[in-house]
Motif scaffolding. Structure first.
Motif, PDB file in Angstrom:
ATOM      1  N   LYS A 233      40.249  48.884  33.651  1.00 35.59           N
ATOM      2  CA  LYS A 233      39.548  48.912  33.397  1.00 35.59           C
ATOM      3  C   LYS A 233      39.248  49.373  31.763  1.00 35.59           C
ATOM      4  O   LYS A 233      38.151  48.273  31.079  1.00 35.59           O
ATOM      5  CB  LYS A 233      38.765  49.852  34.102  1.00 35.59           C
ATOM      6  CG  LYS A 233      36.638  49.571  33.629  1.00 35.59           C
ATOM      7  CD  LYS A 233      35.833  50.304  34.586  1.00 35.59           C
ATOM      8  CE  LYS A 233      34.472  49.918  34.700  1.00 35.59           C
ATOM      9  NZ  LYS A 233      33.653  50.523  35.268  1.00 35.59           N
TER      10      LYS A 233
ATOM     11  N   THR B 196      42.268  43.593  42.659  1.00 35.47           N
ATOM     12  CA  THR B 196      41.245  43.860  41.752  1.00 35.47           C
ATOM     13  C   THR B 196      40.794  44.933  41.987  1.00 35.47           C
ATOM     14  O   THR B 196      40.874  45.876  42.044  1.00 35.47           O
ATOM     15  CB  THR B 196      40.191  42.318  42.271  1.00 35.47           C
ATOM     16  OG1 THR B 196      39.680  42.538  43.325  1.00 35.47           O
ATOM     17  CG2 THR B 196      41.183  41.115  42.351  1.00 35.47           C
ATOM     18  N   ALA B 197      39.027  44.532  41.198  1.00 39.46           N
ATOM     19  CA  ALA B 197      38.384  46.067  41.132  1.00 39.46           C
ATOM     20  C   ALA B 197      37.793  45.772  42.835  1.00 39.46           C
ATOM     21  O   ALA B 197      37.857  47.200  42.369  1.00 39.46           O
ATOM     22  CB  ALA B 197      36.936  45.431  40.257  1.00 39.46           C
TER      23      ALA B 197
ATOM     24  N   ASP C 240      41.209  42.831  34.435  1.00 42.61           N
ATOM     25  CA  ASP C 240      40.345  42.425  35.631  1.00 42.61           C
ATOM     26  C   ASP C 240      41.511  42.457  37.051  1.00 42.61           C
ATOM     27  O   ASP C 240      40.216  42.770  37.601  1.00 42.61           O
ATOM     28  CB  ASP C 240      39.859  41.054  36.160  1.00 42.61           C
ATOM     29  CG  ASP C 240      39.143  40.869  34.797  1.00 42.61           C
ATOM     30  OD1 ASP C 240      37.999  41.393  34.590  1.00 42.61           O
ATOM     31  OD2 ASP C 240      38.517  39.461  34.887  1.00 42.61           O
ATOM     32  N   SER C 241      42.404  42.567  36.824  1.00 40.31           N
ATOM     33  CA  SER C 241      43.186  42.781  38.106  1.00 40.31           C
ATOM     34  C   SER C 241      45.089  42.982  36.967  1.00 40.31           C
ATOM     35  O   SER C 241      45.418  42.812  36.491  1.00 40.31           O
ATOM     36  CB  SER C 241      42.781  41.175  38.596  1.00 40.31           C
ATOM     37  OG  SER C 241      43.556  39.801  37.739  1.00 40.31           O
TER      38      SER C 241
ATOM     39  N   VAL D 140      39.190  35.197  39.026  1.00 43.45           N
ATOM     40  CA  VAL D 140      39.339  36.791  37.964  1.00 43.45           C
ATOM     41  C   VAL D 140      39.468  35.796  36.862  1.00 43.45           C
ATOM     42  O   VAL D 140      39.567  35.012  36.331  1.00 43.45           O
ATOM     43  CB  VAL D 140      40.539  37.387  38.089  1.00 43.45           C
ATOM     44  CG1 VAL D 140      39.988  38.649  38.933  1.00 43.45           C
ATOM     45  CG2 VAL D 140      41.853  36.829  38.189  1.00 43.45           C
TER      46      VAL D 140
END
Length: 364
Positions: free
Chosen positions: A16, A47-48, A21-22, A94
């Motif tokens: 982040k 991913t998040a 995103d990933s 993403v």
């Protein structure tokens, strides 16, 4: 929450911060670190909100037993990792994906990108490895066990050493003994170097025998449940000459000076300088050409590094080697190496084999 899940959350925070995103984790040890999975030939897509392991039929049971808290995609024998990874990334929606630039082959990275030209693939360096620098209590416990297996094996080898044993035989015997004491094997191919061969920092064991010289350098380590140890001792097997005594004690004093300075906040380059400066002052500066030490964990050479260009502080939980050496072409070399944990207020030397010169003389 499992330890692996906590690690994934720390990784998500790092992603982040970098606007990512990933990440597609492809390094086998990083996959294990972030999931608990003990197999190989598998990727991890994080991913998040989701974590998915991409694997194959061979590891169905391991995935169920070791990482039941994450989703899995099991590819068929006719589907490539590239095809399945691309499909999964596309489905996730993403906009960008971090790739492990230090381990993912360029051809594979390009092949994945070709399948998804609209996704931004970002090559990263050491994003997971930075997390791995700080060892948890359970990781330190495994390194301790790796140290134990290595030291017990060394004790058997040195107590039964004979003049007709070759470097190769000693190396083979070390691995056998490590397995006897609970290890999976050696953490790397052992270095056993008699006499002048010890001038080669990474000498390959050959047919030289213990009788061929007055000393032998042995660099070895154990693998215990994928965590590794790394130790070096240089042992006298014949006469202690004045030259040997000077070289040996210079290396030992250099190591002691460096270890004494290890604590949270200590600058790595200054620790290196403490040892390097002592060796230089003794007149052997140009014969110590490698860095002072490196991190250990699931790989034998990990970050951090104790080196001249590493102007960054040590942190609690790091485990590093301290291994100064002097290598004199045509004569031989001396290296002494220990594994050191950075503790809350200082350090703990995990290895405890004797290393004073008088304690390193063998009757063979």
């Amino acid at each position: 929450m499992s330890q692996a899940a906590q690690r994934r959350n720390k990784l998500r925070s790092q992603l982040k911060k970098q606007g990512l995103d990933s990440i597609l984790v492809t390094d086998v040890r990083n996959v294990s670190y972030l999931s608990g999975f003990s197999g190989d030939s598998s990727y991890l897509f994080i991913t998040a909100k989701n974590t998915i392991i991409i694997s194959d039929f061979r590891y169905l049971q391991e995935i169920a037993d070791e990482c039941s808290d994450i989703d899995s995609v099991i590819r068929s024998s006719t589907d490539s990792m590239i095809k399945v990874s691309a499909k999964l990334i596309r489905k996730s929606g993403v906009s960008n994906v971090a790739l492990e630039g230090d381990s993912l082959p360029l051809a594979i990275a390009e092949a994945i990108h070709t399948k998804m030209p609209k996704v931004d693939f970002v090559t990263t360096s050491s994003i997971v490895e930075k997390l791995r620098e700080i060892k948890s209590r359970s990781e330190v416990a495994l390194i301790r066990k790796a140290v134990y297996a290595a030291q017990r094996a060394f004790g058997v080898i040195t107590s039964s050493l004979t003049k007709d044993q070759t470097e190769k035989e000693i190396a083979f015997n070390l691995e056998h003994q490590i397995r006897q004491f609970g290890g999976r094997g050696t953490s790397f191919d052992p270095i056993v170097a008699v006499g002048s061969q010890a001038a080669l920092p990474h000498a390959t064991p050959g047919n030289q025998t213990i009788a061929d010289a007055d000393f032998v350098l042995i660099d070895w380590g154990a693998d215990y449940d994928c965590y590794l140890s790394d130790i070096t001792r240089t042992m006298v097997t014949g006469k202690v000459t004045a030259k040997y005594r000077k070289v040996y004690n210079t290396v030992l004093q250099a190591q002691q000076r460096a270890i004494k300075r290890i604590k949270p906040g200590a600058i790595m380059s200054k620790i290196d300088a403490a040892a390097r400066g002592h060796i230089a002052n003794a007149g052997y500066g140009k014969y110590f050409g490698h860095s002072l030490g490196h991190g250990i964990g699931t790989y034998i050479h990990e970050s951090p590094r104790l080196a001249e260009n590493q102007h960054i502080p040590l942190q609690r939980g790091m485990v590093v080697t301290v291994e100064p050496g002097i290598y004199l072409p045509g004569w031989g070399g001396v290296r002494i190496e220990d594994d050191v944990l950075v503790t809350r207020n200082g350090h703990e030397v995990l290895t405890n084999l004797p290393k004073k010169l008088e304690e390193c003389i063998l009757e063979v």
